[in-house]
Scaffold this motif. Structure first.
Motif, PDB file in Angstrom:
ATOM      1  N   HIS A 118       0.852  -1.197   0.000  1.00 47.75           N
ATOM      2  CA  HIS A 118       0.000   0.000   0.000  1.00 47.75           C
ATOM      3  C   HIS A 118       0.885   1.243   0.000  1.00 47.75           C
ATOM      4  CE1 HIS A 118      -2.793   3.088   0.906  1.00 47.75           C
ATOM      5  NE2 HIS A 118      -2.385   3.233   2.155  1.00 47.75           N
ATOM      6  N   HIS A 120       1.331   5.676  -1.480  1.00 48.11           N
ATOM      7  CA  HIS A 120       0.677   6.934  -1.847  1.00 48.11           C
ATOM      8  C   HIS A 120       1.481   7.564  -2.991  1.00 48.11           C
ATOM      9  CE1 HIS A 120      -0.608   7.315   2.722  1.00 48.11           C
ATOM     10  NE2 HIS A 120      -1.226   6.325   2.113  1.00 48.11           N
ATOM     11  N   HIS A 192      -6.575   9.121  -1.366  1.00 51.86           N
ATOM     12  CA  HIS A 192      -5.721   8.403  -0.415  1.00 51.86           C
ATOM     13  C   HIS A 192      -4.561   7.667  -1.080  1.00 51.86           C
ATOM     14  CE1 HIS A 192      -5.550   5.489   3.277  1.00 51.86           C
ATOM     15  NE2 HIS A 192      -4.383   5.673   2.733  1.00 51.86           N
TER      16      HIS A 192
HETATM   17 ZN   LIG Z   1      -2.466   5.016   3.197  1.00 55.15          ZN
END
Ligand SMILES: [Zn+2]
Length: 253
Positions: A118, A120, A192
């Motif tokens: 995960h 950004h 996000h």
């Molecule tokens: Zn995040």
């Protein structure tokens, strides 16, 4: 009873450090998190607030699936949730897991995959913070994007991080799996970031890189006019072609 695994797997460390390389523009400071399934009972996840680039074994904690999955049907206060997440550590001396431990447990379990990355990314979040976020998620611009990132990405409207976001991701992933009868490869979180789901550490790295490339191409296409997307028919054709399945297997290691 889940028994502690003595060492953090080298593949998880390697993947996390590569994701954290500053020049890749995927994460800064303590952003993002990675995880890896140990077995049916537990998984490793990055600890809260740890930077990825120079992370070592102390940056990960082993978590049991069952107590985290039980939280999805609970109505605990924020304080009780924090306690429950700490109680899910296989080794009680482990550090605090990422606040996103709930979605990691749910996706590793629900998608039956081994790794999650995960991030950004600068290029992807520029789109996810725009009115074109869902358009980017639902379409494909070029064949290798379809081959590696799947026929479309799961799109999750902005939701408060933690358990509310984990529930929203679970619901959208289920809809995708009902439609395509397989796990998604890419989940995009509005305002996000990016979640990549896969079975090898190399798959996480490769799909992340392809999604970032697709984001750059999408932004470039929007800058010079309207993006021209592949048709659904062309996407599914290339996604299911035997020679492309062969290439995908080579790409994911
Ligand atoms: Zn995040």
């Amino acid at each position: 009873m889940t028994t502690p695994t003595s060492t953090v797997p080298a593949e998880l460390l390697r993947m996390t450090r590569l994701i954290g390389v500053p020049a890749h523009n995927l994460v800064v400071v303590g952003e993002g998190n990675t995880s890896m399934r140990v077995d049916a009972d537990s998984f490793w996840i990055k600890c809260s607030g740890r930077g990825m680039h120079e992370i070592d074994e102390r940056g990960f904690v082993q978590i049991a699936f069952a107590p985290i999955l039980d939280l999805f049907d609970s109505d605990l206060s924020a304080d009780a949730l924090q306690t429950a997440m700490m109680d899910a550590r296989v080794d009680p001396s482990g550090a605090r897991p990422s606040v996103e431990v709930t979605f990691h447990a749910s996706v590793l379990h629900g998608c039956a995959v081994n790794y999650i990355g995960h991030t950004h990314p600068l290029a992807v979040n520029g789109i996810l913070c725009s009115t074109r976020a869902e358009q980017f998620a639902k379409n494909r611009l070029f064949p290798d994007e379809a081959v590696l990132c799947g026929p479309e990405s799961v799109f999750v409207p902005y939701t408060d991080p933690g358990l509310p976001l984990a529930r929203a991701i679970r619901d959208q992933v289920r809809l995708y799996m009902d439609q395509y009868e397989e796990a998604p490869k890419v989940i995009l979180l509005q305002n996000h970031g990016l979640i990549v789901v896969g079975n090898t550490a190399q798959e996480i790295l490769n799909v992340t890189a392809m999604c970032v490339k697709a984001a750059g191409i999408f932004t470039g296409a929007c800058a010079v006019g309207e993006p021209v997307f592949m048709s659904r028919e062309d996407i599914m054709h290339i996604y299911k072609r035997p020679d492309e399945i062969y290439r995908r297997q080579l790409f994911v290691g």
